[in-house]
Design a protein around this motif. Structure first.
Motif, PDB file in Angstrom:
ATOM      1  N   ARG A  92       0.862  -1.198   0.000  1.00 53.92           N
ATOM      2  CA  ARG A  92       0.000   0.000   0.000  1.00 53.92           C
ATOM      3  C   ARG A  92       0.886   1.232   0.000  1.00 53.92           C
ATOM      4  NH1 ARG A  92      -2.995   0.608   4.794  1.00 53.92           N
ATOM      5  NH2 ARG A  92      -3.376   2.712   4.163  1.00 53.92           N
ATOM      6  N   VAL A  94       1.086   5.690  -0.408  1.00 51.85           N
ATOM      7  CA  VAL A  94       0.437   7.001  -0.382  1.00 51.85           C
ATOM      8  C   VAL A  94       0.396   7.521  -1.812  1.00 51.85           C
ATOM      9  CG1 VAL A  94       0.733   9.403   0.342  1.00 51.85           C
ATOM     10  CG2 VAL A  94       1.152   7.551   1.967  1.00 51.85           C
ATOM     11  N   THR A 140      -4.715   6.200  -1.474  1.00 51.94           N
ATOM     12  CA  THR A 140      -3.677   5.174  -1.490  1.00 51.94           C
ATOM     13  C   THR A 140      -3.775   4.384  -2.788  1.00 51.94           C
ATOM     14  OG1 THR A 140      -5.064   3.523  -0.378  1.00 51.94           O
ATOM     15  CG2 THR A 140      -3.654   4.887   1.028  1.00 51.94           C
TER      16      THR A 140
END
Length: 194
Positions: A92, A94, A140
């Motif tokens: 994951r 940003v 995300t």
């Protein structure tokens, strides 16, 4: 877009914080967390062993981890694919706002929307006090990708003397694969307008 590493092994920190006798900190954590490897010993496929080695090398089991990652990476996990038993990496990151939301701020309606807070250059979750003041929208990107098995070491038959070194090698192979896969994504995200 070169120059952005996504994943790396922090050997220096690991050696400096080791328990002595030349073994790094990861070797100590390996033995402390030996229960993570239950069910992995002697497996014909290295996946369960490699996933356990990864968990021991990363937060929250080891913090800071043997494996370090770029500030945009929020989490990185290795799991066994239930369809065929292969190794799947789940990362994951940003991300900036999606184009439909970034194109117009009309939807903001003067509510003071906030994105990802940063502290000393690191993306962090907003504090509870900040959530009480303003709405937050934190985008995300989720990457789910297979990790080839051909370079991964075989699972040891049991917790013998070479098992910690085999786990370390497994982590190093996964780091190299993920860095090659994710670094171009990180570079693109870093060059995207805020």
């Amino acid at each position: 877009m070169a120059g952005h590493r996504a994943f790396w092994v922090d050997d220096r920190y690991d050696r400096e914080r080791g328990r002595g006798g030349g073994a790094g900190r990861y070797a100590g954590r390996f033995w402390d967390e030996i229960g993570e490897f239950d069910g992995a010993w002697g497996d014909i496929a290295p996946v369960t062993f490699c996933c356990a080695a990864w968990r021991v090398a990363t937060p929250p089991v080891t913090d800071p981890g043997l494996v370090r990652w770029h500030r945009r990476i929020l989490s990185a996990k290795c799991v066994r694919n239930t369809w065929d038993g292969s190794l799947t990496a789940r990362v994951r990151l940003v991300a900036p706002l999606p184009a439909p939301l970034a194109a117009s701020r009309e939807w903001w309606r003067d509510r003071g929307w906030q994105g990802w807070p940063e502290i000393f250059g690191q993306f962090v979750k907003p504090a509870e006090q900040d959530l009480a003041k303003a709405p937050h929208l934190r985008a995300t990107v989720q990457v789910d990708a297979p990790v080839p098995l051909d370079r991964l070491p075989a699972a040891p038959g049991g917790p013998g003397p070479a098992a910690a070194e085999t786990a370390y090698r497994a982590v190093a192979v996964i780091v190299a694969e993920l860095d090659e896969l994710i670094a171009p994504i990180v570079a693109r995200l870093e060059s995207a307008p805020s």
